[in-house]
Motif scaffolding. Structure first.
Motif, PDB file in Angstrom:
ATOM      1  N   HIS A  64       0.830  -1.198   0.000  1.00 51.38           N
ATOM      2  CA  HIS A  64       0.000   0.000   0.000  1.00 51.38           C
ATOM      3  C   HIS A  64       0.872   1.260   0.000  1.00 51.38           C
ATOM      4  O   HIS A  64       0.610   2.208  -0.740  1.00 51.38           O
ATOM      5  CB  HIS A  64      -0.909  -0.007   1.213  1.00 51.38           C
ATOM      6  N   LYS A  65       1.929   1.257   0.789  1.00 50.63           N
ATOM      7  CA  LYS A  65       2.832   2.412   0.842  1.00 50.63           C
ATOM      8  C   LYS A  65       3.524   2.649  -0.492  1.00 50.63           C
ATOM      9  O   LYS A  65       3.848   3.772  -0.836  1.00 50.63           O
ATOM     10  CB  LYS A  65       3.896   2.205   1.924  1.00 50.63           C
ATOM     11  N   ARG A  66       3.750   1.599  -1.257  1.00 49.50           N
ATOM     12  CA  ARG A  66       4.479   1.719  -2.529  1.00 49.50           C
ATOM     13  C   ARG A  66       3.551   1.826  -3.725  1.00 49.50           C
ATOM     14  O   ARG A  66       3.998   1.812  -4.861  1.00 49.50           O
ATOM     15  CB  ARG A  66       5.415   0.533  -2.699  1.00 49.50           C
ATOM     16  N   GLY A  67       2.250   1.886  -3.481  1.00 51.81           N
ATOM     17  CA  GLY A  67       1.305   2.068  -4.572  1.00 51.81           C
ATOM     18  C   GLY A  67       0.899   0.787  -5.276  1.00 51.81           C
ATOM     19  O   GLY A  67       0.188   0.823  -6.258  1.00 51.81           O
TER      20      GLY A  67
END
Length: 82
Positions: A64-67
């Motif tokens: 999620h943090k890295r898209g």
């Protein structure tokens, strides 16, 4: 731990509270260890059963943090039952 906290690309996953080891070296009256320091195949499946969802949540958080987030939670449901 301070080293890990000071680097964005390091992540610590604490699995020390795993229920797999509540009655170690046995789980359901079956030996879980190959030798003093290593789990056997059965022990590794038990460990995955109790720890896999925690790992899955970390993977989802990182994705999620890295898209690259997906809508489904990574779980260990595909591991053969014990």
């Amino acid at each position: 731990m301070n080293f890990i906290k000071s680097h964005d690309n390091f992540h610590y996953l604490d699995l020390s509270d795993s229920k797999a080891f509540d009655n170690a070296p046995y789980y359901n009256d079956t030996l879980m260890y190959y030798d003093v320091d290593h789990l056997n195949i059965y022990g590794s499946k038990v460990y995955a059963k109790f720890s896999g969802d925690k790992l899955g949540r970390l993977i989802e958080e990182l994705l999620h943090k890295r898209g690259g987030y997906s809508d489904s939670l990574v779980t260990v449901d595909s591991i053969s039952p014990l």
